[in-house]
Design a protein around this motif. Sequence first.
Motif, short mmCIF file in Angstrom:
data_model
loop_
_atom_site.label_atom_id
_atom_site.label_comp_id
_atom_site.label_asym_id
_atom_site.label_seq_id
_atom_site.Cartn_x
_atom_site.Cartn_y
_atom_site.Cartn_z
N ALA A 1 0.85 -1.13 0.13
CA ALA A 1 0.11 0.00 0.11
C ALA A 1 0.67 1.20 0.03
O ALA A 1 0.58 2.30 -0.96
CB ALA A 1 -0.87 -0.15 1.07
N GLN B 1 -3.70 9.53 -0.52
CA GLN B 1 -4.17 8.56 0.60
C GLN B 1 -5.38 7.70 0.26
O GLN B 1 -5.35 6.66 0.58
CB GLN B 1 -4.72 9.56 1.77
CG GLN B 1 -5.16 8.75 3.18
CD GLN B 1 -3.85 8.13 3.56
OE1 GLN B 1 -2.69 8.90 3.96
NE2 GLN B 1 -4.13 6.92 3.83
N ASP C 1 -5.11 3.55 0.78
CA ASP C 1 -6.22 3.20 1.45
C ASP C 1 -6.87 2.04 0.64
O ASP C 1 -7.16 0.88 1.02
CB ASP C 1 -7.46 4.19 1.83
CG ASP C 1 -6.97 5.14 2.97
OD1 ASP C 1 -5.92 4.76 3.69
OD2 ASP C 1 -7.51 6.44 3.14
N GLY D 1 -4.84 -0.72 0.68
CA GLY D 1 -4.76 -1.68 1.91
C GLY D 1 -6.10 -2.39 1.71
O GLY D 1 -6.05 -3.35 2.45
N ALA D 2 -7.20 -1.64 1.60
CA ALA D 2 -8.58 -2.69 1.38
C ALA D 2 -8.49 -3.81 0.55
O ALA D 2 -8.73 -4.90 0.87
CB ALA D 2 -9.60 -1.71 0.77
#
Length: 190
Positions: free
Chosen positions: A82, A178, A182, A185-186
Amino acid sequence: MARFTPPAADAMRATLLAAARDEFTAHGLAGARVERLAAAAGSNKAQVFHYFGGKDGLFDALLVHEVTSVLTAVPLDTADLAGWAGRLHDVTVERPWVQRLATWHRLERPEVPVETLAEQHADVVAEVERAQRADVLPRRFRPAVLFGLVVHTAVFWSALPPEAAGSVAAVTAPRRRQVVVDAVGALLGR
């Protein structure tokens, strides 16, 4: 300490690549003119053919140079994929021509893979696969698919068509970055 001066051939090659970057970014492969880019480099058409074998060879060399420079600036980090996507996003914002050159390549030469880039892609996909086998990355997607999803997420903002760009124009640069971090990351289940 004396500065390193590259040999004349290396300097001319670099000068031609810099002029080619502007020409191919603006006009693509089909629309680019060797005479125009040679003139911008203070050179001539014969030099393009001498160093690169022609316009296609120059385009391929430029694409390899630019993609390699991005991968060098942002080495793959499977332990923090990420974060890597965020750094890749940053580099593509700083170097918008790389995305344009890749797009021109996909549009104008979809059936012509550049061997060096194919090898680089295979190397990073193998690295993702090793990370999946070590349980550093999830196995929900095949390695090449996971890597592709991460890369496309990282360049999402620069790949938006003009019709969609207006609807997200208010998203600030830090927030865009960001969102990339994010989203990846998800995707990784974090």
